[in-house]
Scaffold this motif. Structure first.
Motif, PDB file in Angstrom:
ATOM      1  N   GLN A  56       0.818  -1.205   0.000  1.00 34.58           N
ATOM      2  CA  GLN A  56       0.000   0.000   0.000  1.00 34.58           C
ATOM      3  C   GLN A  56       0.856   1.261   0.000  1.00 34.58           C
ATOM      4  O   GLN A  56       2.033   1.240   0.403  1.00 34.58           O
ATOM      5  CB  GLN A  56      -0.924   0.007   1.215  1.00 34.58           C
ATOM      6  CG  GLN A  56      -2.022  -1.050   1.163  1.00 34.58           C
ATOM      7  CD  GLN A  56      -3.007  -0.916   2.305  1.00 34.58           C
ATOM      8  OE1 GLN A  56      -2.703  -0.323   3.330  1.00 34.58           O
ATOM      9  NE2 GLN A  56      -4.197  -1.460   2.128  1.00 34.58           N
ATOM     10  N   ASN A  57       0.262   2.335  -0.422  1.00 30.40           N
ATOM     11  CA  ASN A  57       0.900   3.656  -0.385  1.00 30.40           C
ATOM     12  C   ASN A  57       1.448   3.918   1.024  1.00 30.40           C
ATOM     13  O   ASN A  57       0.733   3.754   2.023  1.00 30.40           O
ATOM     14  CB  ASN A  57      -0.136   4.710  -0.770  1.00 30.40           C
ATOM     15  CG  ASN A  57       0.482   6.072  -0.967  1.00 30.40           C
ATOM     16  OD1 ASN A  57       1.692   6.209  -1.108  1.00 30.40           O
ATOM     17  ND2 ASN A  57      -0.356   7.090  -0.984  1.00 30.40           N
ATOM     18  N   GLY A  58       2.723   4.288   1.088  1.00 32.21           N
ATOM     19  CA  GLY A  58       3.364   4.534   2.371  1.00 32.21           C
ATOM     20  C   GLY A  58       4.047   3.325   2.983  1.00 32.21           C
ATOM     21  O   GLY A  58       4.719   3.442   4.011  1.00 32.21           O
ATOM     22  N   SER A  83       6.516  -0.344   2.892  1.00 31.65           N
ATOM     23  CA  SER A  83       7.937  -0.618   2.681  1.00 31.65           C
ATOM     24  C   SER A  83       8.127  -1.992   2.053  1.00 31.65           C
ATOM     25  O   SER A  83       7.320  -2.908   2.263  1.00 31.65           O
ATOM     26  CB  SER A  83       8.694  -0.568   4.014  1.00 31.65           C
ATOM     27  OG  SER A  83       8.634   0.711   4.600  1.00 31.65           O
ATOM     28  N   ARG A 133      14.166   8.140   0.732  1.00 30.29           N
ATOM     29  CA  ARG A 133      13.188   7.067   0.938  1.00 30.29           C
ATOM     30  C   ARG A 133      13.798   5.676   0.704  1.00 30.29           C
ATOM     31  O   ARG A 133      13.403   4.718   1.365  1.00 30.29           O
ATOM     32  CB  ARG A 133      11.993   7.246  -0.006  1.00 30.29           C
ATOM     33  CG  ARG A 133      11.242   8.548   0.177  1.00 30.29           C
ATOM     34  CD  ARG A 133       9.974   8.579  -0.669  1.00 30.29           C
ATOM     35  NE  ARG A 133      10.243   8.501  -2.105  1.00 30.29           N
ATOM     36  CZ  ARG A 133       9.750   7.554  -2.907  1.00 30.29           C
ATOM     37  NH1 ARG A 133       8.968   6.606  -2.417  1.00 30.29           N
ATOM     38  NH2 ARG A 133      10.036   7.567  -4.209  1.00 30.29           N
ATOM     39  N   ASN A 137      11.268   2.630   1.497  1.00 29.39           N
ATOM     40  CA  ASN A 137      10.319   3.096   2.505  1.00 29.39           C
ATOM     41  C   ASN A 137       9.425   4.179   1.919  1.00 29.39           C
ATOM     42  O   ASN A 137       9.771   4.804   0.915  1.00 29.39           O
ATOM     43  CB  ASN A 137      11.067   3.633   3.723  1.00 29.39           C
ATOM     44  CG  ASN A 137      11.900   2.584   4.412  1.00 29.39           C
ATOM     45  OD1 ASN A 137      11.574   1.394   4.427  1.00 29.39           O
ATOM     46  ND2 ASN A 137      13.003   3.015   5.014  1.00 29.39           N
ATOM     47  N   ASN A 138       8.299   4.392   2.577  1.00 31.90           N
ATOM     48  CA  ASN A 138       7.364   5.431   2.140  1.00 31.90           C
ATOM     49  C   ASN A 138       7.074   5.315   0.642  1.00 31.90           C
ATOM     50  O   ASN A 138       7.161   6.294  -0.102  1.00 31.90           O
ATOM     51  CB  ASN A 138       7.915   6.820   2.472  1.00 31.90           C
ATOM     52  CG  ASN A 138       6.883   7.926   2.281  1.00 31.90           C
ATOM     53  OD1 ASN A 138       5.680   7.662   2.286  1.00 31.90           O
ATOM     54  ND2 ASN A 138       7.355   9.138   2.099  1.00 31.90           N
ATOM     55  N   LYS A 177       5.352   5.020  -2.945  1.00 28.14           N
ATOM     56  CA  LYS A 177       4.286   5.775  -3.589  1.00 28.14           C
ATOM     57  C   LYS A 177       3.824   5.026  -4.842  1.00 28.14           C
ATOM     58  O   LYS A 177       4.589   4.235  -5.409  1.00 28.14           O
ATOM     59  CB  LYS A 177       4.811   7.152  -3.984  1.00 28.14           C
ATOM     60  CG  LYS A 177       5.409   7.937  -2.834  1.00 28.14           C
ATOM     61  CD  LYS A 177       6.019   9.246  -3.325  1.00 28.14           C
ATOM     62  CE  LYS A 177       6.652  10.027  -2.182  1.00 28.14           C
ATOM     63  NZ  LYS A 177       7.246  11.298  -2.647  1.00 28.14           N
ATOM     64  N   SER A 215      -2.764   2.707  -4.339  1.00 24.78           N
ATOM     65  CA  SER A 215      -3.168   3.966  -3.709  1.00 24.78           C
ATOM     66  C   SER A 215      -4.420   3.760  -2.860  1.00 24.78           C
ATOM     67  O   SER A 215      -4.769   4.613  -2.084  1.00 24.78           O
ATOM     68  CB  SER A 215      -3.435   5.030  -4.774  1.00 24.78           C
ATOM     69  OG  SER A 215      -4.408   4.573  -5.691  1.00 24.78           O
TER      70      SER A 215
END
Length: 124
Positions: free
Chosen positions: A13-15, A17, A67, A84-85, A87, A124
């Motif tokens: 998912q978005n965000g 890792s 990131r 990480n994080n 998008k 997203s």
């Protein structure tokens, strides 16, 4: 040359890792810079990150700086990409590549060996 096998891709998912791994076999892994590239659907393959043969210098695309982290373990003939994080725009096939030049202290740009790639999908 060098044979490369990537692993660790998946759906996140978005965000979230992910940690990609690239296992190498063949000649002189510990003497070569290594890189990660990615290719989004319908786009060209782009540089993501690279690491010098001794791990003493790293390079990143602007879009992933802060990131993503590239690292290597020469005792295991493996290079990693910690992401990480994540998008949605990070979605694509991620490829590992090995520099053709041994012991280079310049920014690597002669990647002659490539893996088959691992899919990363960020929802997203």
């Amino acid at each position: 040359q060098v044979q490369l096998v990537e692993s660790g891709g998946g759906l996140v998912q978005n965000g979230g890792s992910l940690r990609l791994s690239c296992a190498a076999s063949g000649r002189a892994f510990s003497s070569r810079a290594m890189g990660w590239f990615r290719q989004a659907p319908g786009k060209e393959r782009d540089f993501v990150a690279a690491i010098r043969w001794d791990g003493g210098r790293t390079y990143y695309a602007d879009s992933v700086t802060g990131r993503f982290t590239i690292s290597r373990d020469n005792s295991k003939n493996t290079v990693y990409l910690q992401m990480n994080n994540l998008k949605p725009e990070d979605t694509g096939v991620y490829y590992c590549a090995a520099d053709s030049i041994l012991y280079s202290n310049n920014r690597p740009n002669h990647f002659g060996s490539w893996g088959q790639g691992t899919q990363v999908t960020v929802s997203s």
